[in-house]
Design a protein around this motif. Structure first.
Motif, PDB file in Angstrom:
ATOM      1  N   ARG A 126      28.029  40.814  26.353  1.00 12.60           N
ATOM      2  CA  ARG A 126      26.886  40.635  25.467  1.00 12.60           C
ATOM      3  C   ARG A 126      26.694  39.172  25.078  1.00 12.60           C
ATOM      4  O   ARG A 126      25.560  38.681  25.015  1.00 12.60           O
ATOM      5  CB  ARG A 126      27.100  41.485  24.216  1.00 12.60           C
ATOM      6  N   ARG A 127      27.789  38.472  24.816  1.00 13.13           N
ATOM      7  CA  ARG A 127      27.686  37.092  24.348  1.00 13.13           C
ATOM      8  C   ARG A 127      27.741  36.093  25.509  1.00 13.13           C
ATOM      9  O   ARG A 127      26.860  35.257  25.653  1.00 13.13           O
ATOM     10  CB  ARG A 127      28.800  36.787  23.342  1.00 13.13           C
ATOM     11  N   ALA A 128      28.769  36.168  26.346  1.00 11.69           N
ATOM     12  CA  ALA A 128      28.965  35.146  27.379  1.00 11.69           C
ATOM     13  C   ALA A 128      28.274  35.474  28.699  1.00 11.69           C
ATOM     14  O   ALA A 128      28.139  34.601  29.558  1.00 11.69           O
ATOM     15  CB  ALA A 128      30.461  34.937  27.636  1.00 11.69           C
ATOM     16  N   HIS A 129      27.856  36.729  28.899  1.00  9.86           N
ATOM     17  CA  HIS A 129      27.197  37.140  30.146  1.00  9.86           C
ATOM     18  C   HIS A 129      28.024  36.733  31.370  1.00  9.86           C
ATOM     19  O   HIS A 129      27.530  36.101  32.306  1.00  9.86           O
ATOM     20  CB  HIS A 129      25.781  36.564  30.221  1.00  9.86           C
ATOM     21  N   LEU A 130      29.290  37.115  31.346  1.00 10.58           N
ATOM     22  CA  LEU A 130      30.198  36.823  32.449  1.00 10.58           C
ATOM     23  C   LEU A 130      29.679  37.451  33.742  1.00 10.58           C
ATOM     24  O   LEU A 130      29.267  38.603  33.767  1.00 10.58           O
ATOM     25  CB  LEU A 130      31.587  37.390  32.124  1.00 10.58           C
ATOM     26  N   GLU A 131      29.713  36.661  34.817  1.00 13.16           N
ATOM     27  CA  GLU A 131      29.234  37.132  36.112  1.00 13.16           C
ATOM     28  C   GLU A 131      30.381  37.189  37.116  1.00 13.16           C
ATOM     29  O   GLU A 131      31.361  36.444  37.017  1.00 13.16           O
ATOM     30  CB  GLU A 131      28.135  36.208  36.644  1.00 13.16           C
ATOM     31  N   ALA A 132      30.238  38.075  38.074  1.00  9.41           N
ATOM     32  CA  ALA A 132      31.235  38.179  39.146  1.00  9.41           C
ATOM     33  C   ALA A 132      31.355  36.834  39.858  1.00  9.41           C
ATOM     34  O   ALA A 132      30.352  36.160  40.097  1.00  9.41           O
ATOM     35  CB  ALA A 132      30.830  39.267  40.135  1.00  9.41           C
ATOM     36  N   GLY A 153      37.736  41.349  32.377  1.00  7.25           N
ATOM     37  CA  GLY A 153      37.319  40.271  33.259  1.00  7.25           C
ATOM     38  C   GLY A 153      37.534  40.619  34.715  1.00  7.25           C
ATOM     39  O   GLY A 153      36.662  40.382  35.566  1.00  7.25           O
ATOM     40  N   LYS A 154      38.689  41.207  35.035  1.00  3.76           N
ATOM     41  CA  LYS A 154      38.956  41.620  36.409  1.00  3.76           C
ATOM     42  C   LYS A 154      37.982  42.710  36.846  1.00  3.76           C
ATOM     43  O   LYS A 154      37.494  42.703  37.976  1.00  3.76           O
ATOM     44  CB  LYS A 154      40.401  42.112  36.536  1.00  3.76           C
ATOM     45  N   ALA A 155      37.694  43.646  35.939  1.00  8.06           N
ATOM     46  CA  ALA A 155      36.757  44.723  36.268  1.00  8.06           C
ATOM     47  C   ALA A 155      35.362  44.181  36.554  1.00  8.06           C
ATOM     48  O   ALA A 155      34.599  44.780  37.314  1.00  8.06           O
ATOM     49  CB  ALA A 155      36.704  45.738  35.124  1.00  8.06           C
ATOM     50  N   ALA A 156      35.040  43.027  35.952  1.00  6.67           N
ATOM     51  CA  ALA A 156      33.724  42.412  36.156  1.00  6.67           C
ATOM     52  C   ALA A 156      33.680  41.523  37.391  1.00  6.67           C
ATOM     53  O   ALA A 156      32.628  40.954  37.708  1.00  6.67           O
ATOM     54  CB  ALA A 156      33.338  41.601  34.921  1.00  6.67           C
ATOM     55  N   GLY A 157      34.806  41.364  38.077  1.00  3.22           N
ATOM     56  CA  GLY A 157      34.832  40.563  39.291  1.00  3.22           C
ATOM     57  C   GLY A 157      35.091  39.087  39.075  1.00  3.22           C
ATOM     58  O   GLY A 157      34.799  38.262  39.952  1.00  3.22           O
ATOM     59  N   ALA A 158      35.648  38.728  37.917  1.00  3.58           N
ATOM     60  CA  ALA A 158      35.937  37.326  37.630  1.00  3.58           C
ATOM     61  C   ALA A 158      37.335  36.938  38.107  1.00  3.58           C
ATOM     62  O   ALA A 158      38.209  37.789  38.272  1.00  3.58           O
ATOM     63  CB  ALA A 158      35.825  37.061  36.130  1.00  3.58           C
ATOM     64  N   LYS A 159      37.517  35.638  38.337  1.00  6.27           N
ATOM     65  CA  LYS A 159      38.864  35.095  38.519  1.00  6.27           C
ATOM     66  C   LYS A 159      39.411  34.842  37.127  1.00  6.27           C
ATOM     67  O   LYS A 159      38.773  34.180  36.317  1.00  6.27           O
ATOM     68  CB  LYS A 159      38.824  33.778  39.308  1.00  6.27           C
ATOM     69  N   VAL A 160      40.597  35.376  36.832  1.00  3.39           N
ATOM     70  CA  VAL A 160      41.121  35.316  35.470  1.00  3.39           C
ATOM     71  C   VAL A 160      42.360  34.436  35.390  1.00  3.39           C
ATOM     72  O   VAL A 160      43.333  34.641  36.123  1.00  3.39           O
ATOM     73  CB  VAL A 160      41.454  36.723  34.929  1.00  3.39           C
ATOM     74  N   ILE A 161      42.293  33.463  34.478  1.00  2.00           N
ATOM     75  CA  ILE A 161      43.440  32.607  34.168  1.00  2.00           C
ATOM     76  C   ILE A 161      43.949  33.029  32.797  1.00  2.00           C
ATOM     77  O   ILE A 161      43.195  33.052  31.826  1.00  2.00           O
ATOM     78  CB  ILE A 161      43.038  31.117  34.135  1.00  2.00           C
ATOM     79  N   GLY A 162      45.215  33.375  32.720  1.00  2.00           N
ATOM     80  CA  GLY A 162      45.796  33.799  31.458  1.00  2.00           C
ATOM     81  C   GLY A 162      46.749  32.753  30.913  1.00  2.00           C
ATOM     82  O   GLY A 162      47.616  32.269  31.642  1.00  2.00           O
ATOM     83  N   VAL A 163      46.585  32.386  29.641  1.00  2.00           N
ATOM     84  CA  VAL A 163      47.493  31.465  28.967  1.00  2.00           C
ATOM     85  C   VAL A 163      48.366  32.272  28.017  1.00  2.00           C
ATOM     86  O   VAL A 163      47.855  33.074  27.224  1.00  2.00           O
ATOM     87  CB  VAL A 163      46.720  30.382  28.181  1.00  2.00           C
TER      88      VAL A 163
END
Length: 325
Positions: A126-132, A153-163
């Motif tokens: 809703r806020r960031a409109h993350l795209e695949a 994020g993974k479900a949306a098709g993004a590459k995820v970096i975790g800190v």
């Protein structure tokens, strides 16, 4: 019934007291639920300390997120109506806000699908409109809020970096599906993110920490990136330099999920439908690292406050009576 009560503000392990109290009577538009599982959230810690934006009257029972059972036996998700929170055998909730518990999840997992995942869905979609194909950076990726954002994020098709902070939490982040994991205690976060993105930075940054994490975010956000501010677990609220946002072309987006319950409740239900569908096909599954009895709740809330837990810790009253979660 048995319920934990806070009579004075302070550290959860010191001010939470287990007591026998009268079972509360619901008011107009409210219902009484038998608590099947109550997940511990950082706001529970802050309310005990008297540092949360909502300050219920003393004494109050913490516990802002439950999976409960109605009188006719339905499993539902709800945010208890304080001062009668979820760390008790029964809780009072607003009838209009009840959501059906997903059949694919047990009680503790279902309760954990609520605040953390709703926050993640609203923040990322809703806020960031993350795209695949975009890169998502999640601070505190092994925690309750962060782990939900990683999975979404993974479900949306993004590459995820975790800190994360520490080797144990790094292992959890990898299991959650992070493509890149950065241990802030052993690595330079800024340098590691730039290396992982070829110097471009992250398109969306999900920050439930604040403090130094926010400062790092401003140094690694990509052109037209979005920093989503969802909390300040570090205890430090940053003061953003708007000139910096201007010269780098990024946006700073706030997210107070609770506002949607009053401003746009239909969207909350839509989000729950999306999350239920994702859970049903196994795209997301809340990480419940511990299930503790009601008698162990205060110590568990303190551990969450101390930052030593991963995922969600669930209080399951039935465990006190020898049942299984």
């Amino acid at each position: 019934m048995q319920a934990w009560q806070v009579h004075e503000n302070g550290e959860p392990g010191e001010v939470m007291r287990l007591a026998d109290i009268e079972t509360p009577t619901p008011g107009d538009g409210q219902v009484l639920l038998k608590v099947r599982a109550a997940n511990i959230n950082f706001p529970d810690v802050l309310m005990c300390r008297g540092h949360y934006q909502v300050r219920p009257p003393l004494p109050f029972t913490p516990g802002v997120e439950i999976c409960g059972e109605t009188e006719d036996g339905r499993r539902v998700l709800a945010n208890p109506a304080l001062p009668y929170g979820g760390f008790a055998e029964y809780a009072v909730v607003d009838a209009a806000a009840l959501l059906p518990a997903p059949d694919s999840l047990d009680d503790a997992e279902a309760a954990a699908l609520h605040i953390g995942y709703q926050t993640g869905w609203f923040g990322l979609h809703r806020r960031a409109h993350l795209e695949a194909g975009e890169t998502l950076l999640v601070h505190a990726a092994a925690g309750g809020v962060g782990s939900a954002a990683v999975q979404l994020g993974k479900a949306a098709g993004a590459k995820v970096i975790g800190v994360v902070g520490g080797a144990d939490k790094a292992a959890v982040a990898r299991e959650l599906g992070c493509d890149v994991v950065i241990d802030r205690r052993a690595e330079d976060v800024v340098a590691a993110v730039k290396e992982a993105t070829g110097g471009r930075g992250a398109d969306v940054i999900y920050d439930p920490v604040g403090g130094d994490a926010y400062t790092q975010s401003t140094k690694v956000v990509a052109f037209e990136g979005r920093i989503v501010v969802v909390g300040f677990a570090s205890g430090t609220i940053p003061s953003p330099g708007l000139n910096h946002a201007l010269v780098k072309n990024y946006s700073i987006q706030g997210l107070h999920w609770g506002l949607y319950n009053t401003k746009n409740p239909k969207l909350v239900r839509h989000c729950h439908e999306q999350l239920t569908e994702l859970a049903a096909r196994g795209a997301i599954k809340p990480l419940v690292s511990e299930r503790v009895s009601l008698a162990e709740a205060a110590a568990a809330v303190q551990r969450v406050g101390d930052g030593v837990t991963t995922g969600r810790v669930a209080v399951v009253p039935a465990l006190s009576k020898g049942a299984t979660a």
